[in-house]
Design an enzyme around this catalytic site. Structure first.
Site, PDB file in Angstrom:
ATOM      1  N   GLU A  13      19.474  50.565  67.718  1.00 21.90           N
ATOM      2  CA  GLU A  13      18.992  49.296  67.161  1.00 21.90           C
ATOM      3  C   GLU A  13      20.113  48.290  66.939  1.00 21.90           C
ATOM      4  OE1 GLU A  13      14.953  50.861  64.891  1.00 21.90           O
ATOM      5  OE2 GLU A  13      16.863  51.133  63.863  1.00 21.90           O
ATOM      6  N   ASP A 197       5.743  52.351  69.627  1.00 22.96           N
ATOM      7  CA  ASP A 197       4.684  53.367  69.735  1.00 22.96           C
ATOM      8  C   ASP A 197       3.534  52.947  68.818  1.00 22.96           C
ATOM      9  OD1 ASP A 197       6.948  54.517  67.698  1.00 22.96           O
ATOM     10  OD2 ASP A 197       4.930  54.912  66.972  1.00 22.96           O
TER      11      ASP A 197
HETATM   12  O1  4EH Z   1      14.309  55.067  61.894  1.00 22.18           O
HETATM   13  C1  4EH Z   1      13.079  55.720  62.135  1.00 22.18           C
HETATM   14  C2  4EH Z   1      12.921  56.074  63.604  1.00 22.18           C
HETATM   15  C3  4EH Z   1      11.947  57.201  63.857  1.00 22.18           C
HETATM   16  S1  4EH Z   1      12.456  58.798  63.274  1.00 22.18           S
HETATM   17  C4  4EH Z   1      11.943  54.755  61.858  1.00 22.18           C
HETATM   18  N1  4EH Z   1      11.949  53.932  63.055  1.00 22.18           N
HETATM   19  C5  4EH Z   1      12.315  54.787  64.168  1.00 22.18           C
HETATM   20  C6  4EH Z   1      10.728  53.108  63.256  1.00 22.18           C
HETATM   21  C7  4EH Z   1       9.509  53.797  63.827  1.00 22.18           C
HETATM   22  C8  4EH Z   1       8.635  54.634  63.131  1.00 22.18           C
HETATM   23  N2  4EH Z   1       8.638  55.115  61.865  1.00 22.18           N
HETATM   24  C9  4EH Z   1       7.629  55.933  61.486  1.00 22.18           C
HETATM   25  C10 4EH Z   1       9.031  53.673  65.105  1.00 22.18           C
HETATM   26  N3  4EH Z   1       7.874  54.388  65.233  1.00 22.18           N
HETATM   27  C11 4EH Z   1       7.615  54.997  64.038  1.00 22.18           C
HETATM   28  C12 4EH Z   1       6.578  55.860  63.586  1.00 22.18           C
HETATM   29  N4  4EH Z   1       6.635  56.308  62.304  1.00 22.18           N
HETATM   30  N5  4EH Z   1       5.574  56.227  64.388  1.00 22.18           N
HETATM   31  C13 4EH Z   1      13.375  59.495  64.533  1.00 22.18           C
HETATM   32  C14 4EH Z   1      13.315  59.109  65.830  1.00 22.18           C
HETATM   33  N6  4EH Z   1      14.069  59.696  66.784  1.00 22.18           N
HETATM   34  C15 4EH Z   1      14.879  60.677  66.475  1.00 22.18           C
HETATM   35  C16 4EH Z   1      14.935  61.097  65.179  1.00 22.18           C
HETATM   36  N7  4EH Z   1      14.176  60.523  64.237  1.00 22.18           N
END
Ligand code: 4EH
Length: 230
Positions: A13, A197
């Site tokens: 990011e 997503d």
């Molecule tokens: O910083 C966290 C990341 C996912 S956890 C929150 N960010 C991305 C936003 C996000 C989010 N949060 C909750 C995008 N989609 C989301 C969702 N629910 N469906 C992470 C991701 N990759 C590796 C490890 N942890």
């Protein structure tokens, strides 16, 4: 011109932002790395916090209290709740709430603790800067409540519950922490997210595919905002 903090949660990011800075000075502090530099003559400090509310609270506090930033812009990705948000779409938060904060056993609403507020509003001036930038680029900006919690949501029932309980359009894991820190310290803040997503059964698969491209969409917009501030 004021010193601007630019914050994300994950390396993906903030990398598109750090790579565009000039005169970068790297400082390790409180187990994290902070990048001070300039962008088209604006003083900025950039950092990613690591994932979740606790790390985000720490980083936002350090950006304001140690580095003296006078505004904070958050850039990142989010899961969509609203059907009108598709992958790659930008949403700005008009307010942020904590969907996992629950002392309802004492008769309080979800997201509320005494002396706090369920939904913390973002700075109106920065939102208006964003709308101007979007108009000049011919981009569509959606606006709505963003719900924050220490969960990666990949569950249609949980997503619907968050949407209906908080009237939220999108969800993520850091925004409300930034809101608590900045509103408490009376520093104007702005939260931008590009959808990666839809927080449903396909969420982790879509997230892996679209993290980088959506993070870049958000980062590019934030850099244009830096140019448009003051
Ligand atoms: O910083 C966290 C990341 C996912 S956890 C929150 N960010 C991305 C936003 C996000 C989010 N949060 C909750 C995008 N989609 C989301 C969702 N629910 N469906 C992470 C991701 N990759 C590796 C490890 N942890």
């Amino acid at each position: 011109m004021s010193k601007i903090a630019i914050m994300g949660a994950m390396p993906e990011e903030v990398e598109p932002i750090v790579e565009k800075l000039q005169d970068v000075k790297r400082t390790v502090y409180a187990a994290n790395t902070y990048y001070e530099g300039t962008y088209n003559g604006h003083d900025v400090v950039v950092a990613y916090s690591k994932i979740g509310k606790v790390f985000a609270t720490l980083t936002a506090t350090v950006l304001l209290e140690k580095f003296g930033c006078e505004k904070l812009l958050f850039s990142g990705v989010a899961g969509a709740i609203s059907d009108e948000l598709n992958i790659g779409d930008l949403i700005i938060a008009d307010g942020l709430c904590q969907h996992d904060l629950d002392i309802t056993a004492f008769g309080h609403p979800f997201g509320y603790v005494p002396e706090g507020e369920v939904c913390i509003p973002t700075d109106v001036i920065l939102r208006n800067v964003a709308k101007k930038v979007a108009a000049s680029k011919g981009l569509v900006l959606k606006e709505g409540v963003i719900a924050t919690g220490d969960q990666f949501v990949a569950n249609p029932e949980r997503k619907e519950w968050i949407g209906s309980t908080f009237e939220a359009s999108a969800l993520e894991m850091e925004g409300a922490s930034v809101a608590v820190v900045c509103s408490s310290l009376e520093v104007p803040f702005f939260i931008l997210r590009a959808i990666s997503d839809s927080a449903d059964m396909d969420a982790s698969f879509n997230f892996d595919e679209f993290l980088e491209s959506s993070a870049k969409i958000s980062a590019d917009f934030i850099l244009s905002m830096v140019d448009a501030i003051e």
